[in-house]
Every structure is written in structure tokens, then in C-alpha cells.
Write a protein that holds these residues in place. Structure first.
Motif, mmCIF file in Angstrom:
data_model
loop_
_atom_site.group_PDB
_atom_site.id
_atom_site.type_symbol
_atom_site.label_atom_id
_atom_site.label_comp_id
_atom_site.label_asym_id
_atom_site.label_seq_id
_atom_site.Cartn_x
_atom_site.Cartn_y
_atom_site.Cartn_z
ATOM 1 N N HIS A 22 8.686 28.879 47.146
ATOM 2 C CA HIS A 22 8.348 30.286 47.013
ATOM 3 C C HIS A 22 6.943 30.452 46.435
ATOM 4 N N ASP A 23 6.378 31.629 46.643
ATOM 5 C CA ASP A 23 5.041 31.910 46.108
ATOM 6 C C ASP A 23 5.021 31.881 44.586
ATOM 7 N N ASP A 24 6.157 32.216 43.968
ATOM 8 C CA ASP A 24 6.205 32.235 42.500
ATOM 9 C C ASP A 24 6.783 30.945 41.918
ATOM 10 N N ALA A 25 6.733 29.869 42.687
ATOM 11 C CA ALA A 25 7.267 28.590 42.211
ATOM 12 C C ALA A 25 6.520 28.129 40.967
ATOM 13 N N LEU A 26 7.266 27.503 40.057
ATOM 14 C CA LEU A 26 6.693 26.965 38.829
ATOM 15 C C LEU A 26 6.086 25.588 39.098
ATOM 16 N N LYS A 27 4.885 25.371 38.604
ATOM 17 C CA LYS A 27 4.235 24.071 38.761
ATOM 18 C C LYS A 27 4.492 23.232 37.506
ATOM 19 N N PHE A 28 5.089 22.060 37.728
ATOM 20 C CA PHE A 28 5.447 21.150 36.640
ATOM 21 C C PHE A 28 4.412 20.032 36.517
ATOM 22 N N GLY A 29 4.123 19.669 35.281
ATOM 23 C CA GLY A 29 3.356 18.471 34.995
ATOM 24 C C GLY A 29 4.234 17.509 34.214
ATOM 25 N N ILE A 30 4.077 16.212 34.448
ATOM 26 C CA ILE A 30 4.896 15.198 33.796
ATOM 27 C C ILE A 30 4.039 14.370 32.851
ATOM 28 N N LEU A 31 4.466 14.275 31.595
ATOM 29 C CA LEU A 31 3.781 13.428 30.622
ATOM 30 C C LEU A 31 4.427 12.044 30.618
ATOM 31 N N GLY A 32 3.757 11.086 31.188
ATOM 32 C CA GLY A 32 4.275 9.719 31.213
ATOM 33 C C GLY A 32 4.917 9.380 32.541
ATOM 34 N N ALA A 33 4.598 8.198 33.046
ATOM 35 C CA ALA A 33 5.181 7.728 34.306
ATOM 36 C C ALA A 33 6.493 7.015 34.013
ATOM 37 N N ALA A 34 7.446 7.746 33.443
ATOM 38 C CA ALA A 34 8.705 7.165 32.968
ATOM 39 C C ALA A 34 9.667 6.899 34.117
#
Length: 416
Positions: A22-34
Motif C-alpha cells: 500500500h501507499d501508506d506502508a511502513l518502512k522498516f529498518g533492521i539493526l543487525g544482520a541477526a
């Protein structure tokens, strides 16, 4: 047929349909390549129309780049700080070692990011109080959302289990989780004390939370606790744990588990809950004698605390005893047994979102996004007070055992 449907369900969990975003999708960032990130977030995000995995950062950028390339993540940041500074990122997922959770969760919240924080949320109750009562979370109803990622509690099967319990009348509950030793080697990060290692703080969170959920109350006292230590130089960490609690209704809850079960050990983590005898008036009516008394003693078993969406069952065993009114002599007894399963809320006659291919993590992601978007959802959520209470109970075990609390961040003064 059940076997084939189970195979299909599990295959779909690891191969979910890809939703149009969707246009209002939340963009996630990940801390650490776990290692947990693909299962806990990247895979369930595929079928969620309002979740985009946008970026990743790791202390080793080469590792982060390889991680991103393998999983189709478009942006690799040079550092955790650079990821938090990106205005395009709405949400930060933190699967770092527990000892780093407080620092980076508060740094993310300070940047206005919502935070999905891997369990356990903090190293001890002091840190839990600092984090979950922090001013960054209390500025307004429009402020950032923080949630401990306790995925198993969002599963319909777990809610099915809770629905057949009678918490005030529970007399005893025991939860177990036994993991073969090859899952975590001696040098595994789980046994690094400086970043809050130990089997209890890792695996033990599941049986502990399940016992607390069953009683629907917090333990008054840890009356016994035993830990088996790792060999030096990791002797500050436990690999096997046991604890016994007393709850406000007088019931006893036991928790036990290990990361050092024999390599041939095969069992699913489970909880067995036994109730006190209570009057069963409906069964007395069936007896057809007004001078007859019937009592019911219920025992409920839930199998697979960690991943109930892959496989589980809830067995309800009701033992009935018939006596003449006022007599202590039992005339007759009989048992009724029922097995329940629920892979969607529709199987519980609840009109809520979910598909048979949704994993526990996908159900969790649904409710986390619902919270951010201001939607009601299923009503299941891990509140700040719940996370603090869980941490207090973990502390009670470590203190009673004599092994000592997991260390508080040396940078804690910066966050108060």
C-alpha cells in the motif's frame, strides 16, 4: 488428511504469498544482520501489504551487504546511527543481543521511530522500568510505539488455550522447554554474560510467560530456583534452569528448561495446568438426583509453546466425581476429554484477520502494525507493564538461584 494439511500449512509459512504494498506502508529498518530476522520479520513482511523491509545495518558492513543481497533489502547503511537518521524509515526492528536492547531502543525512540524489540526486551527489571516508563513513550498518543516481540502469544492456538482455563481456580502449572545441545554451542552468543547471556533469559522466557499467562497474575514469591552453570569461563551463565513460584491464589507454578538436552531428545515445549475441584451443576442436573453433588477437576495441556502455528494441540481433560450431598464418599467418577486446535481465529468463531499459513511472527506483525495505525485488531498486545512484569519474574529466578541478575548496561545513566 491432518498430516497433509499440516505439511501444506508449514510449507506456506516458509513460502508466503507476496502482497502488493500500500501507499501508506511502513518502512522498516533492521539493526543487525541477526539470524532471527528472516524468520521473525522479513518472511512475514512479504504477505503484509503495509510493511516494507527498507534497510539494514550491521557493525560489519560487508556482512550487512551480503545479508541484504540474499534477502532483497534495497538499502544498506554504514552504521546503526545512519539507519536511525534516515527519515524514510518509520520502524526499527532490533534483534541485537539483549544487553544492547536498552541503548538502541531508546536511541531509535529518540529519533521518533516505532520499535519492535526482540525478546527479552531488557537484561533485568531495572532496565525494563527505564525503557518502558521512559518519557519518550509518554509525550502524546501520537508518540512512537514500542513492543517486545513475544511472537508466540499472538497465535490463535495460544488464545484457544487461555480460553479454557479458569485462572482463579488453578492449583498447579508446569511449563517445560528442552532444547538439544547441538542448537547452541559453548561459544554461542547466548552464553556471553557481558551481553546478558543465559538459558533462562533466552529459552526460559517462553515457559515463564506461559505460566504467568495461565494464572493471569504475577507471582508473589519465587520459592525455589536452581541453575546449572556453564563451564568456565562462562560460569556466570546458566544452561539449565528450574524455578517454582507461589501465585496470589495459592497456586504453584513451575518452570524448567535447558539448552543442553541430549542430542537425541525430541519433545515440544509444553505446559500442563491443573485446576482445583469445583462444583459442576450442569453435570449434577444430568445425574437426575437433586441430592447428588458433582465436582469437576480440569487438566489442560498445551503442546508447542514456541511455534503453535506450525503445530499444536490443546487437550482438556475434565474428571467428574459424584457424591451424595454432604458426603465425602465418592459414588462414581468419569472423565471427559476434548482436543482443540486453532490455526486461525475463525476456528474459534472470532471474525479476525488470519490465514492458516500465517506464522506466529505474522500474527504478531499484524497486531504491531494495527497498533501503529490505530486499529483495534485482535486486542492481543505486549504492553509496557507486561514486559516489566516478565522481567521482574526473571529477576526473581536469578536472585533466588544465587547466580545473580544479568548485568545492567554500563551506559544506563545516559538513559534515565
Amino acid at each position: 488428511m491432518d498430516f497433509l494439511s499440516g505439511l501444506r500449512r508449514n510449507w506456506r509459512q516458509f513460502n508466503p504469498p507476496v502482497a502488493a504494498k500500500h501507499d501508506d506502508a511502513l518502512k522498516f529498518g533492521i539493526l543487525g544482520a541477526a539470524n532471527i530476522a528472516p524468520l521473525a520479520l522479513i518472511l512475514p513482511a512479504k504477505s503484509h501489504p503495509q510493511v516494507i523491509i527498507h534497510a539494514v545495518a550491521a557493525r560489519d558492513k560487508t556482512r550487512a551487504t551480503a545479508f541484504a543481497n540474499k534477502r532483497g533489502i534495497p538499502v544498506v547503511k554504514d552504521s546503526y546511527e545512519e539507519l536511525l537518521d534516515d527519515p524514510a524509515i518509520d520502524v526499527v526492528y532490533i534483534p541485537l543481543p539483549t544487553g544492547l536492547h536498552l541503548e538502541w531502543a531508546l536511541k531509535a525512540l529518540a529519533k521518533g521511530k516505532h520499535v519492535l524489540l526482540e525478546k527479552p526486551a531488557t537484561s533485568n527489571a531495572q532496565e525494563a522500568e527505564i525503557l518502558h516508563h521512559h518519557r519518550l513513550l509518554n509525550q502524546s498518543s501520537e508518540g512512537p510505539v514500542l513492543m517486545e516481540a513475544f511472537h508466540s502469544r499472538f497465535a490463535p492456538g495460544w488464545q484457544q488455550f487461555l480460553a479454557v482455563l479458569d485462572p482463579p481456580n488453578i492449583s498447579h502449572a508446569i511449563a517445560k522447554a528442552m532444547v538439544p545441545s547441538y542448537i547452541a554451542s559453548d561459544d554461542d552468543i547466548r552464553f556471553n554474560y557481558s551481553i546478558s547471556g543465559g538459558a533462562l533469559l533466552d529459552l526460559g522466557t517462553y515457559p515463564l510467560a506461559s505460566v504467568r499467562d495461565a494464572f493471569g497474575a504475577e507471582p508473589e514469591e519465587c520459592i525455589d530456583a536452581k541453575m546449572t552453570r556453564m563451564a568456565p569461563p562462562r560460569e556466570k551463565c546458566d544452561h539449565t534452569f528450574y524455578a517454582k513460584f507461589r501465585f496470589p491464589n495459592g497456586g504453584i507454578g513451575e518452570v524448567k528448561g535447558t539448552l543442553r538436552a541430549p542430542k537425541t531428545h525430541l519433545s515440544l515445549p509444553s505446559i500442563i495446568v491443573t485446576h482445583k475441584p469445583v462444583p459442576a451443576p450442569e453435570e449434577a442436573k444430568k445425574a437426575g438426583d437433586k441430592d447428588t453433588e458433582v465436582t469437576r477437576t480440569r487438566k489442560v495441556t498445551f503442546c508447542n509453546l514456541l511455534w503453535p502455528t506450525n503445530y499444536h494441540y490443546v487437550t482438556v481433560e475434565d474428571k467428574f466425581e459424584i457424591r451424595d450431598a454432604g458426603s465425602s464418599t465418592m459414588k462414581r467418577e468419569y472423565t471427559k476429554t476434548e482436543t482443540k486446535k486453532a490455526y486461525t481465529f475463525r476456528e474459534m468463531d472470532r471474525d479476525l484477520a488470519g490465514e492458516t499459513h500465517w506464522s506466529t511472527y505474522r500474527y504478531m506483525l499484524e497486531e504491531f502494525v494495527n497498533k501503529i495505525k490505530g486499529r483495534q485488531g485482535s486486542g492481543v498486545f505486549v504492553s509496557h507493564e507486561e514486559s516489566i512484569a516478565q522481567s521482574r519474574a526473571l529477576d526473581m529466578i536469578y536472585e533466588k538461584s544465587g547466580l545473580g541478575l544479568r548485568p545492567t548496561s554500563k551506559r544506563v545513566s545516559k538513559f534515565v
